[in-house]
Design an enzyme around this catalytic site. Sequence first.
Site, PDB file in Angstrom:
ATOM      1  N   GLN A  35     -21.397   2.898  15.695  1.00 40.22           N
ATOM      2  CA  GLN A  35     -22.586   3.759  15.712  1.00 40.22           C
ATOM      3  C   GLN A  35     -23.387   3.601  14.421  1.00 40.22           C
ATOM      4  OE1 GLN A  35     -19.498   4.465  16.410  1.00 40.22           O
ATOM      5  NE2 GLN A  35     -19.233   6.521  17.243  1.00 40.22           N
ATOM      6  N   PHE A  37     -23.609   0.934  12.558  1.00 38.57           N
ATOM      7  CA  PHE A  37     -24.363  -0.313  12.621  1.00 38.57           C
ATOM      8  C   PHE A  37     -25.597  -0.139  13.511  1.00 38.57           C
ATOM      9  CE2 PHE A  37     -24.881  -4.757  11.956  1.00 38.57           C
ATOM     10  CZ  PHE A  37     -25.568  -5.184  13.076  1.00 38.57           C
ATOM     11  N   LYS A 119       7.171 -22.854   2.212  1.00 40.28           N
ATOM     12  CA  LYS A 119       6.272 -21.830   2.747  1.00 40.28           C
ATOM     13  C   LYS A 119       4.836 -22.340   2.685  1.00 40.28           C
ATOM     14  CE  LYS A 119       5.284 -16.905   2.273  1.00 40.28           C
ATOM     15  NZ  LYS A 119       3.848 -16.987   2.079  1.00 40.28           N
ATOM     16  N   LYS A 285      16.082 -18.582   5.466  1.00 39.34           N
ATOM     17  CA  LYS A 285      16.483 -17.767   6.617  1.00 39.34           C
ATOM     18  C   LYS A 285      17.969 -17.954   6.847  1.00 39.34           C
ATOM     19  CE  LYS A 285      12.034 -18.801   8.656  1.00 39.34           C
ATOM     20  NZ  LYS A 285      11.298 -19.609   9.616  1.00 39.34           N
ATOM     21  N   CYS A 406      -2.589  16.581 -20.041  1.00 34.78           N
ATOM     22  CA  CYS A 406      -2.624  18.042 -20.021  1.00 34.78           C
ATOM     23  C   CYS A 406      -1.958  18.673 -21.245  1.00 34.78           C
ATOM     24  CB  CYS A 406      -1.987  18.569 -18.742  1.00 34.78           C
ATOM     25  SG  CYS A 406      -0.227  18.275 -18.666  1.00 34.78           S
ATOM     26  N   CYS A 434      -1.508  19.259 -13.815  1.00 33.54           N
ATOM     27  CA  CYS A 434      -1.922  18.205 -14.736  1.00 33.54           C
ATOM     28  C   CYS A 434      -2.973  17.361 -14.014  1.00 33.54           C
ATOM     29  CB  CYS A 434      -0.722  17.340 -15.127  1.00 33.54           C
ATOM     30  SG  CYS A 434      -1.170  15.861 -16.048  1.00 33.54           S
TER      31      CYS A 434
HETATM   32  S1  IVH Z   1       9.093 -16.898   9.034  1.00 29.59           S
HETATM   33  C1  IVH Z   1       9.958 -12.483  10.036  1.00 29.59           C
HETATM   34  N1  IVH Z   1       8.816 -19.301   8.100  1.00 29.59           N
HETATM   35  O1  IVH Z   1       4.849 -16.540   5.374  1.00 29.59           O
HETATM   36  C2  IVH Z   1       9.760 -13.951   9.787  1.00 29.59           C
HETATM   37  N2  IVH Z   1       7.073 -17.749   7.636  1.00 29.59           N
HETATM   38  O2  IVH Z   1       5.266 -13.548   4.392  1.00 29.59           O
HETATM   39  C3  IVH Z   1       8.455 -14.252   9.164  1.00 29.59           C
HETATM   40  N3  IVH Z   1       5.193 -18.678   6.371  1.00 29.59           N
HETATM   41  O3  IVH Z   1       3.313 -14.513   7.785  1.00 29.59           O
HETATM   42  C4  IVH Z   1       7.931 -15.610   9.246  1.00 29.59           C
HETATM   43  N4  IVH Z   1       5.997 -20.720   6.188  1.00 29.59           N
HETATM   44  O4  IVH Z   1       2.482 -16.896   7.535  1.00 29.59           O
HETATM   45  C5  IVH Z   1       8.256 -18.081   8.188  1.00 29.59           C
HETATM   46  N5  IVH Z   1       8.734 -21.481   7.383  1.00 29.59           N
HETATM   47  C6  IVH Z   1       8.172 -20.285   7.449  1.00 29.59           C
HETATM   48  C7  IVH Z   1       6.901 -19.982   6.871  1.00 29.59           C
HETATM   49  C8  IVH Z   1       6.393 -18.692   6.980  1.00 29.59           C
HETATM   50  C9  IVH Z   1       4.981 -19.914   5.901  1.00 29.59           C
HETATM   51  C10 IVH Z   1       4.263 -17.529   6.189  1.00 29.59           C
HETATM   52  C11 IVH Z   1       3.880 -16.833   7.466  1.00 29.59           C
HETATM   53  C12 IVH Z   1       4.285 -15.391   7.295  1.00 29.59           C
HETATM   54  C13 IVH Z   1       4.449 -15.286   5.820  1.00 29.59           C
HETATM   55  C14 IVH Z   1       5.549 -14.290   5.491  1.00 29.59           C
END
Ligand code: IVH
Length: 676
Positions: A35, A37, A119, A285, A406, A434
């Site tokens: 709204q 916008f 990662k 993991k 304080c 405080c």
């Molecule tokens: S496992 C519950 N594996 O990291 C399991 N994540 O902070 C969660 N990511 O949102 C994901 N490489 O974008 C997993 N080999 C990998 C990953 C990975 C990058 C990123 C992913 C996730 C974030 C977690």
Amino acid sequence: MNDKDIEIEYLKKIDLAQKYNKYYYDKNKPIVADQVFDLLKKDIIKLENKYKFLKNKSSPTRSVGFKPSKNFQKVKHKVPMLSLGNAFNEEDLNNFEKKINNFLSLRGINIIDYSAEPKIDGISASLIYVNGQFTKGLSRGDGIEGEDITQNLKTINDIPLKINAKNFPKEIDIRGEVFIENEDFKTINKKFANPRNAASGSLRQKDPTITSKIPLKFIAYTFGYVEEMNIHSQTDFLKNLKTWGFKINPFNKKISGVKNLLENHKNLEEKRKEIAFDIDGVVYKVNQFNLQKRLGFATNAPRWAIAHKFSANSSISEITNIEIQIGRTGALTPVAKIKPVNIGGVIVSNATLHNEDEIVRKDIRIGDTVLVERAGDVIPHVVSVDFKKRDKNSKKFIFPLNCPSCGSNTAKDYNDITKKKDAVRRCVSEGYKCEKIAIEKIKHFVSKEAFNIDGLGKKIVENFWNLKLISLPQDIFNLNYDKIERLEGWGKLSVTNLKFSIRQKKKISLDRFVYSLGIRHIGQENAKLIARHLKTAINFFKLADGTNIERLFNIDGIGATQIQSIKKFFLNKTNLEVLSELDKCLEIENVILINNKGLLKNKTFMLTGKLNGVSRAEAKSLIEKNSGKIISNVNKKLNYLIAGEKATTKKVNTAKELKIKIINQKEWMEMLNKTS
Ligand code: IVH
């Protein structure tokens, strides 16, 4: 108004409309209600009709389909897409492994294998396959609900559209990372700051033909919902992903032992620059799926995985002053003001010194040259002092003994468990008396995990406080909007928007409400436990008469520290006033337990002694998963006392007196249809 003024006014509105659109379309995070916008657009049309000389190519009247309409449909993830906890060093990794060992009651005998996966710093996506056909692709969104970005994902070559493999599950959501390689990033549009932003922007394009021109890549690494899959470990799952036609990370490894994890981390960090895409750490993991299942999830992240970030960035700077900040719980936190330095792309001018003891221990003084570290999203902190550079005339820093806000006395709590005084000094003034504590309490009240009021950020809370618009939480629901509208930087639109978001948040869950009150030692987890136990706001308010507080001892996880703190909270008159006022203007929802069909429905349990191969925490989570309830006192409400090795005689005897069923581990497992 002359023509020039009219034009300035007009351009301001166009700018605002563009900003709203940017948040709506690019970031998919609207900052105003639809709204609002519409009102703005109406204003612009009115001006353009009245003053024919007003024209602008960015006007919402010019672009087709500019009106907010959701770009992508929101879809709930069958299994939430959670994030990961972070580890930065050896100590964090040891703790991670220790917690796993404790939870699984492994006592370190069994060696835990991990799948160690670089990662990738991209955007996660979830690909749903039904009978081998790619049917829907979702972005992470808020983890619970994602956006349907199927068409855009379909343009990515790495994503197979049809999988014929025999062992491919009937239904599965494959999860992985969408990203852009560094070389490709150089060739695309310059408007993005880094490959991650570019990947995110491209995935959110309205028009898939634009997405198709961007060299997006996909690497798979996990799954969410799955039906009919016969794979028992993460490393086997990764192997299968490959045979099914997905790309997996070539640097994935199976590793055990913290020492080896650290070595692999070091190697990858050194190789980081040679790798074709950005990585910002290594994900570990627990490899066996049965162990993952047992470990389960804490509030926002799995217990079985962690992200080990690459090393912190650090820099040398000089302390120009030491200021004392006062937190919501009265804690006095010293903060070093430092000469601004660039640490890993971020300009840092404040670094925390944690507490009084830390200053004494490291002998930190004003004027010192110090090493400042910034790890991940954590607040930068002072690592060490370069004593060689210290001025001969420098003086020890004297920590204030009175609250700088304080003037009240300050004190260090005595910790009954460690038998030591706390390192943190606190203002002893009661809550809202405080000023600084009160402001921090209100900031906490509106924060993301509590009332989550959009548009009422920390700066605005401070501003409203200074203008006496708010002094207690309930004032938020009775704001003087006329006054706000006249403030600099505010107008009709932003006020409408604020009103809108405040009104929306009047309905709140009981656990969020309890958390929002900022009772010391009652964080999100404990607030949830209390809410689940009490079920209704009425029961919570009843705690005020003092007699029922002790009953909270029945909640496993709530101990003497929490009870004492809750008592203190309800003894404070201002708190009672706040509660009564909030009760008038809020709608606090009762707790409805979802899983009440489990095998242990309506049954209460208590544990005593040691169980074989199952930790307390796991036993508790098993009981709760099956709709049972844990209580921590032997009383008439108890149905079963589970007696393990070396059970406490007193508990067993009391249970016998009260004719409570005493069962052993085997009998308990049988109730769960498990054989131990
Ligand atoms: S496992 C519950 N594996 O990291 C399991 N994540 O902070 C969660 N990511 O949102 C994901 N490489 O974008 C997993 N080999 C990998 C990953 C990975 C990058 C990123 C992913 C996730 C974030 C977690």
